[in-house]
Motif scaffolding. Structure first.
Motif, mmCIF file in Angstrom:
data_model
loop_
_atom_site.group_PDB
_atom_site.id
_atom_site.type_symbol
_atom_site.label_atom_id
_atom_site.label_comp_id
_atom_site.label_asym_id
_atom_site.label_seq_id
_atom_site.Cartn_x
_atom_site.Cartn_y
_atom_site.Cartn_z
ATOM 1 N N TYR A 85 -0.480 -5.445 -1.662
ATOM 2 C CA TYR A 85 0.860 -4.916 -1.407
ATOM 3 C C TYR A 85 1.437 -5.493 -0.123
ATOM 4 C CZ TYR A 85 4.457 -1.659 0.160
ATOM 5 O OH TYR A 85 5.624 -1.130 0.642
ATOM 6 N N VAL A 86 0.650 -5.511 0.935
ATOM 7 C CA VAL A 86 1.111 -6.048 2.218
ATOM 8 C C VAL A 86 1.574 -7.498 2.047
ATOM 9 C CG1 VAL A 86 0.324 -6.772 4.508
ATOM 10 C CG2 VAL A 86 -0.243 -4.487 3.657
ATOM 11 N N ARG A 87 0.799 -8.285 1.343
ATOM 12 C CA ARG A 87 1.156 -9.702 1.144
ATOM 13 C C ARG A 87 2.390 -9.838 0.262
ATOM 14 N NH1 ARG A 87 -4.613 -10.235 0.136
ATOM 15 N NH2 ARG A 87 -5.682 -10.984 2.009
ATOM 16 N N THR A 93 -21.224 -1.027 -1.995
ATOM 17 C CA THR A 93 -19.843 -0.971 -1.518
ATOM 18 C C THR A 93 -18.990 -1.976 -2.282
ATOM 19 O OG1 THR A 93 -20.236 -2.624 0.192
ATOM 20 C CG2 THR A 93 -20.589 -0.306 0.796
ATOM 21 N N SER A 94 -17.681 -1.720 -2.295
ATOM 22 C CA SER A 94 -16.721 -2.659 -2.871
ATOM 23 C C SER A 94 -15.374 -2.411 -2.216
ATOM 24 C CB SER A 94 -16.616 -2.503 -4.390
ATOM 25 O OG SER A 94 -16.199 -1.189 -4.739
ATOM 26 N N THR A 95 -14.412 -3.263 -2.489
ATOM 27 C CA THR A 95 -13.144 -3.224 -1.747
ATOM 28 C C THR A 95 -11.930 -3.100 -2.666
ATOM 29 O OG1 THR A 95 -13.104 -5.652 -1.699
ATOM 30 C CG2 THR A 95 -14.083 -4.521 0.204
ATOM 31 N N LYS A 96 -12.085 -2.417 -3.794
ATOM 32 C CA LYS A 96 -10.971 -2.288 -4.740
ATOM 33 C C LYS A 96 -9.759 -1.623 -4.092
ATOM 34 C CE LYS A 96 -9.712 -0.242 -9.193
ATOM 35 N NZ LYS A 96 -10.195 0.568 -10.351
ATOM 36 N N ASN A 97 -9.962 -0.484 -3.423
ATOM 37 C CA ASN A 97 -8.847 0.214 -2.792
ATOM 38 C C ASN A 97 -8.212 -0.629 -1.692
ATOM 39 O OD1 ASN A 97 -8.213 3.196 -3.529
ATOM 40 N ND2 ASN A 97 -10.452 3.072 -3.703
ATOM 41 N N ALA A 98 -9.046 -1.184 -0.820
ATOM 42 C CA ALA A 98 -8.516 -1.964 0.299
ATOM 43 C C ALA A 98 -7.804 -3.214 -0.186
ATOM 44 C CB ALA A 98 -9.649 -2.330 1.248
ATOM 45 N N ASP A 99 -8.293 -3.831 -1.245
ATOM 46 C CA ASP A 99 -7.648 -5.033 -1.766
ATOM 47 C C ASP A 99 -6.286 -4.716 -2.372
ATOM 48 O OD1 ASP A 99 -9.704 -6.692 -0.953
ATOM 49 O OD2 ASP A 99 -10.752 -6.598 -2.877
ATOM 50 N N ALA A 100 -6.146 -3.529 -2.970
ATOM 51 C CA ALA A 100 -4.831 -3.129 -3.484
ATOM 52 C C ALA A 100 -3.831 -2.992 -2.340
ATOM 53 C CB ALA A 100 -4.951 -1.816 -4.254
ATOM 54 N N ILE A 101 -4.279 -2.446 -1.218
ATOM 55 C CA ILE A 101 -3.407 -2.359 -0.043
ATOM 56 C C ILE A 101 -3.065 -3.751 0.466
ATOM 57 C CG2 ILE A 101 -3.332 -1.629 2.383
ATOM 58 C CD1 ILE A 101 -5.014 0.802 1.569
ATOM 59 N N ALA A 102 -4.066 -4.619 0.561
ATOM 60 C CA ALA A 102 -3.831 -5.985 1.049
ATOM 61 C C ALA A 102 -2.857 -6.727 0.146
ATOM 62 C CB ALA A 102 -5.150 -6.735 1.156
#
Length: 296
Positions: A61-63, A50-59
């Motif tokens: 943007y939110v920040r 697993t990895s968090t590339k997609n979720a980190d891009a969302i995070a």
């Protein structure tokens, strides 16, 4: 990322090319409040990693926008990607939610995976939404529509002139989602779609997937009016009988999603891996010979 400006909200759409999945952040125009919808937790099936590339891009943007995340939402337990809802909820101290019928999906897949001790009670989420429930992001009120047919638990989130329909519809040139997964039903899907197409004509319907038909760029949204005029499966003038026939014939030729047998055992857990074995590793089960290949 695509940024869609609407009269009552701003929607940021993030595309995962590997799974053809759309993920969204909707924010209230009057405040910095937002909701994250259907985020992807990346999974490499060859490496089992697993990895968090997609979720980190969302995070990121939110920040960068200084947003306050009020909700992390899933429209249903996904069959083609892992949910990153717990990961992002932890980053932003936000509650997670899904439709209340998720318990039916949990029970169905608990039996398929033979998970005798699995708690099929929806406790893996902070909130279970029913038809007609409401929620808020800042000054923007949302409501929940029960949209089964693709799965037993599918729901739509409607925020003003924006509706997040995920696998109930595709964009007009691609029609609708399949209805042959366990718990799916083409007649039920038809009724859910008609409810969506009765929304105001300028309502934007945001889909969960696009597979770039004929090589075009990925698309994430069309209005109710555009679907009623152009959707190849459900435009005005197509009957329920015709839709069910076309949908059923098409579904019989489709292979299962590549990640389905991995994804469902994660997503019925709210986006979490199974508990590690005594050796410290987490393992995914594959039910051999339970499903059959598509018809030739």
């Amino acid at each position: 990322m695509l940024l869609i400006e609407r009269p009552d909200a701003v929607v940021a759409a993030f595309y995962d090319e590997k799974t053809g999945s759309w993920q969204y952040v909707i924010r209230d125009r009057e405040t910095k409040s937002a909701a994250i919808i259907d985020p992807v937790w990346d999974y490499d099936e060859k490496a089992g990693a697993t990895s968090t590339k997609n979720a980190d891009a969302i995070a990121d943007y939110v920040r960068s926008e200084g947003l306050r995340v009020e909700w992390v939402l899933d429209t249903h337990p996904h069959a083609d990607h892992f949910s990153a809802a717990p990961y992002l909820a932890g980053k932003f101290d936000a509650p997670t939610a899904i439709g209340e019928k998720v318990t039916q999906v949990q029970k169905l897949w608990r039996d398929i995976y033979c998970l005798e001790d699995f708690a099929a009670d929806g406790s893996q989420w902070d909130r279970l939404f029913a038809e007609g429930d409401t929620l808020r992001i800042g000054s923007l009120e949302g409501r929940v529509l029960f949209s089964p047919g693709h799965t037993l638990a599918s729901i739509t989130f409607v925020f003003g002139s924006n509706a997040f329909v995920h696998d109930t519809l595709m964009v007009p040139d691609s029609g609708t989602a399949r209805a042959d997964f366990p718990g799916g039903d083409a007649h039920v899907l038809w009724n859910s779609i008609r409810q969506l197409l009765d929304l105001p004509p300028d309502t934007a319907l945001y889909v969960g997937h696009d597979y770039c038909k004929d090589g075009r760029d990925p698309q994430c949204m069309a209005t109710v009016a555009e679907h009623r005029t152009n959707n190849i499966h459900v435009k005005d003038g197509i009957s329920e009988e015709e839709f069910v026939r076309v949908r059923t014939e098409r579904d019989a030729t489709l292979p299962l999603p590549v990640l389905m047998l991995a994804a469902l055992q994660v997503n019925i857990r709210g986006g979490r891996l199974p508990e590690p074995d005594p050796c410290g590793r987490s393992f995914l089960r594959i039910p051999v010979d339970h499903f059959r290949p598509p018809a030739d």
